[in-house]
Write an enzyme that holds these catalytic residues in place. Structure first.
Site, PDB file in Angstrom:
ATOM      1  CB  VAL A   1      51.841  37.549  35.462  1.00 14.91           C
ATOM      2  CG1 VAL A   1      52.021  37.102  36.864  1.00 14.91           C
ATOM      3  CG2 VAL A   1      53.299  37.164  34.607  1.00 14.91           C
ATOM      4  CB  CYS A   2      48.217  37.956  38.284  1.00 20.03           C
ATOM      5  SG  CYS A   2      47.222  38.005  39.464  1.00 20.03           S
ATOM      6  CB  THR A   3      43.710  39.420  36.888  1.00 19.64           C
ATOM      7  OG1 THR A   3      44.517  40.637  37.455  1.00 19.64           O
ATOM      8  CG2 THR A   3      43.096  38.889  38.015  1.00 19.64           C
TER       9      THR A   3
ATOM     10  CB  THR B   1      43.740  33.849  35.708  1.00 23.03           C
ATOM     11  OG1 THR B   1      43.807  35.224  36.044  1.00 23.03           O
ATOM     12  CG2 THR B   1      42.642  33.269  36.490  1.00 23.03           C
TER      13      THR B   1
END
Length: 228
Positions: free
Chosen positions: A102-104, A122
């Site tokens: 998830v995300c970075t 990202t």
């Protein structure tokens, strides 16, 4: 009864807690599942908010996972250079059904060499970093490329987790969890992505995150130089 599904989410200092707790809430709604919060030690870990998270298992004691998930947050900069974490991910990848983020968190998968040749998502502020790891940038909220499933920024973690449940079980199971959570987004403003945010809001946010972006890219360059 069959063996429980083993799902592990990485916990680390300065993780964005919603990156982790959103998917954890979804996964914990499944029957016959073991959800693990994994870190080096069993001790409280500070998130990037007031919330502190406590791991449930260490990397050394973690079982082989069916799903490994790396959340994002400012702490992912250091993780990209953390060989103990990267080796844990490489080891888990060999037996896991799904490698996710998830995300970075996707940048940590990239630093471990697990996104080369894959399309991945990202946080919008980190898309410039993914190509360093041989990944193709996706601006989808949830990107599915074979057994790599990556979510966009923060709130996309819930969408990611529901998508994964539909793949692990079926659509009805995912929809029942969505209903239980009353996940029915109706945001008060249409400012949730660079494509829709007002120009002045986007400009102000870009200015605010610029130092963090520059720091992240420096860690990415160091990670590429040492691990890929």
């Amino acid at each position: 009864m069959s063996n429980p599904l083993q799902i592990g989410l990485l916990v680390f200092p300065h993780v964005t807690q919603l990156d982790l707790t959103g998917p954890a809430q979804v996964f914990s709604s499944l029957p016959n599942v073991a959800v693990h919060l994994v870190w080096k030690r069993i001790e409280a870990v500070p998130s990037d908010s007031v919330i502190t998270l406590t791991p449930t298992t260490t990397m050394a004691d973690c079982p082989q996972l069916d799903v490994i998930c790396v959340p994002g947050g400012f702490g992912t900069d250091e993780l990209m250079l953390d060989e103990e974490v990267l080796e844990f991910l490489r080891k888990q990848e060999k037996g896991a059904k799904y490698i996710t983020s998830v995300c970075t968190g996707s940048l940590v998968l990239g630093a471990a060499g697990l996104l080369k040749g894959y399309e991945a998502a990202t946080h919008w502020s980190a898309v410039d970093a993914l190509p360093f790891f041989g990944a193709t940038v996706s601006r989808q909220r949830v990107c599915v490329d074979r057994n790599r499933i990556t979510g966009g920024g923060i709130t996309a973690g819930i969408d990611f987790a529901l998508t994964l449940v539909s793949m692990l079980i079926d659509r009805q199971a995912a929809e029942m969890i969505q209903l239980r959570m009353e996940y029915n987004p109706a945001p008060p403003f249409n400012a949730g992505s660079p494509e829709t945010a007002p120009t002045e809001v986007l400009a102000a946010m870009k200015e605010r995150v610029a130092p963090a972006q520059a720091r992240r890219l420096e860690f990415v360059r160091r990670a590429v130089g040492t691990s890929i």
